[in-house]
Design a protein around this motif. Structure first.
Motif, PDB file in Angstrom:
ATOM      1  N   UNK A  46       0.871  -1.183   0.000  1.00 41.32           N
ATOM      2  CA  UNK A  46       0.000   0.000   0.000  1.00 41.32           C
ATOM      3  C   UNK A  46       0.901   1.224   0.000  1.00 41.32           C
ATOM      4  N   UNK A  47       1.146   1.785  -1.164  1.00 34.56           N
ATOM      5  CA  UNK A  47       2.175   2.819  -1.320  1.00 34.56           C
ATOM      6  C   UNK A  47       1.882   4.120  -0.576  1.00 34.56           C
ATOM      7  N   UNK A  48       0.671   4.292  -0.088  1.00 30.71           N
ATOM      8  CA  UNK A  48       0.370   5.503   0.675  1.00 30.71           C
ATOM      9  C   UNK A  48       0.403   5.244   2.188  1.00 30.71           C
ATOM     10  N   UNK A  49       0.850   4.047   2.597  1.00 30.83           N
ATOM     11  CA  UNK A  49       0.969   3.712   4.023  1.00 30.83           C
ATOM     12  C   UNK A  49       2.438   3.695   4.422  1.00 30.83           C
ATOM     13  N   UNK A  50       2.712   4.291   5.570  1.00 27.10           N
ATOM     14  CA  UNK A  50       4.058   4.349   6.133  1.00 27.10           C
ATOM     15  C   UNK A  50       3.999   3.884   7.577  1.00 27.10           C
ATOM     16  N   UNK A  51       5.149   3.487   8.083  1.00 25.58           N
ATOM     17  CA  UNK A  51       5.276   3.244   9.512  1.00 25.58           C
ATOM     18  C   UNK A  51       6.449   4.086   9.998  1.00 25.58           C
ATOM     19  N   UNK A  52       6.210   4.808  11.079  1.00 26.15           N
ATOM     20  CA  UNK A  52       7.238   5.616  11.726  1.00 26.15           C
ATOM     21  C   UNK A  52       7.643   4.897  12.998  1.00 26.15           C
ATOM     22  N   UNK A  53       8.935   4.628  13.122  1.00 24.39           N
ATOM     23  CA  UNK A  53       9.486   3.960  14.298  1.00 24.39           C
ATOM     24  C   UNK A  53      10.419   4.951  14.985  1.00 24.39           C
ATOM     25  N   UNK A  54      10.115   5.285  16.235  1.00 33.08           N
ATOM     26  CA  UNK A  54      10.940   6.230  16.981  1.00 33.08           C
ATOM     27  C   UNK A  54      11.350   5.583  18.297  1.00 33.08           C
ATOM     28  N   UNK A  55      12.634   5.586  18.570  1.00 31.25           N
ATOM     29  CA  UNK A  55      13.150   5.107  19.856  1.00 31.25           C
ATOM     30  C   UNK A  55      13.315   6.306  20.784  1.00 31.25           C
ATOM     31  N   UNK A  56      12.728   6.176  21.967  1.00 30.12           N
ATOM     32  CA  UNK A  56      12.801   7.196  23.013  1.00 30.12           C
ATOM     33  C   UNK A  56      13.434   6.577  24.255  1.00 30.12           C
ATOM     34  N   UNK A  57      14.067   7.403  25.056  1.00 34.65           N
ATOM     35  CA  UNK A  57      14.619   6.892  26.314  1.00 34.65           C
ATOM     36  C   UNK A  57      13.500   6.485  27.269  1.00 34.65           C
ATOM     37  N   UNK A  58      12.433   7.302  27.355  1.00 33.30           N
ATOM     38  CA  UNK A  58      11.290   6.979  28.216  1.00 33.30           C
ATOM     39  C   UNK A  58       9.993   7.300  27.476  1.00 33.30           C
ATOM     40  N   UNK A  59       8.899   6.752  27.943  1.00 36.81           N
ATOM     41  CA  UNK A  59       7.583   7.052  27.369  1.00 36.81           C
ATOM     42  C   UNK A  59       7.280   8.547  27.488  1.00 36.81           C
ATOM     43  N   UNK A  60       7.618   9.134  28.625  1.00 41.99           N
ATOM     44  CA  UNK A  60       7.329  10.544  28.862  1.00 41.99           C
ATOM     45  C   UNK A  60       8.124  11.468  27.941  1.00 41.99           C
ATOM     46  N   UNK A  61       9.289  11.017  27.472  1.00 40.45           N
ATOM     47  CA  UNK A  61      10.045  11.830  26.522  1.00 40.45           C
ATOM     48  C   UNK A  61       9.212  12.089  25.274  1.00 40.45           C
ATOM     49  N   UNK A  62       8.379  11.118  24.900  1.00 41.78           N
ATOM     50  CA  UNK A  62       7.492  11.304  23.756  1.00 41.78           C
ATOM     51  C   UNK A  62       6.191  11.991  24.157  1.00 41.78           C
ATOM     52  N   UNK A  63       5.490  11.395  25.112  1.00 39.84           N
ATOM     53  CA  UNK A  63       4.128  11.838  25.411  1.00 39.84           C
ATOM     54  C   UNK A  63       4.061  13.198  26.104  1.00 39.84           C
ATOM     55  N   UNK A  64       5.080  13.546  26.878  1.00 38.66           N
ATOM     56  CA  UNK A  64       5.096  14.823  27.582  1.00 38.66           C
ATOM     57  C   UNK A  64       6.107  15.772  26.935  1.00 38.66           C
ATOM     58  N   UNK A  65       7.347  15.317  26.814  1.00 40.91           N
ATOM     59  CA  UNK A  65       8.413  16.176  26.303  1.00 40.91           C
ATOM     60  C   UNK A  65       8.186  16.634  24.878  1.00 40.91           C
ATOM     61  N   UNK A  66       8.026  15.683  23.963  1.00 44.55           N
ATOM     62  CA  UNK A  66       7.847  16.043  22.560  1.00 44.55           C
ATOM     63  C   UNK A  66       6.483  16.660  22.311  1.00 44.55           C
TER      64      UNK A  66
END
Length: 101
Positions: A46-66
């Motif tokens: 499905x050429x219009x589908x992508x997956x983004x994989x991001x490694x974070x040190x902690x969950x909060x670095x993504x959900x709160x920090x970013x």
């Protein structure tokens, strides 16, 4: 370490513009405290589908920090208008790393 997995469905015909915008947005996420690395991969079936994989040190670095940062507002402005439907985002923790065989 936490792995963020986002399934991104881009409006058909917008793939090139999305990829260009994502290249620009990559520097935003890479500058966030707790960021480790990321990959954007395009689906072969499905050429219009992508997956983004991001490694974070902690969950909060993504959900709160970013997500609480001014950079996130710029990220949203660059990318969110490409999605239909809005991405599914999940977070994973390592159970087993088999490494190379």
């Amino acid at each position: 370490m936490i792995l963020e997995v986002a399934t991104l469905d881009v409006r058909p015909g917008q793939e090139e513009a999305f990829e260009a915008a994502f290249r620009q947005a990559s520097s935003i996420i890479a500058g966030v405290p707790g960021y480790v690395s990321h990959q954007l991969q395009r689906c072969l079936e499905r050429s219009s589908r992508y997956v983004l994989l991001v490694n974070w040190q902690t969950l909060e670095d993504h959900t709160v920090g970013f997500r609480g940062s001014s950079g996130y507002q710029e990220w949203k402005a660059l990318l969110h208008h490409f999605y239909d439907p809005f991405p599914t985002v999940e977070h994973y923790t390592m159970i087993l790393d088999g490494g190379p065989i």
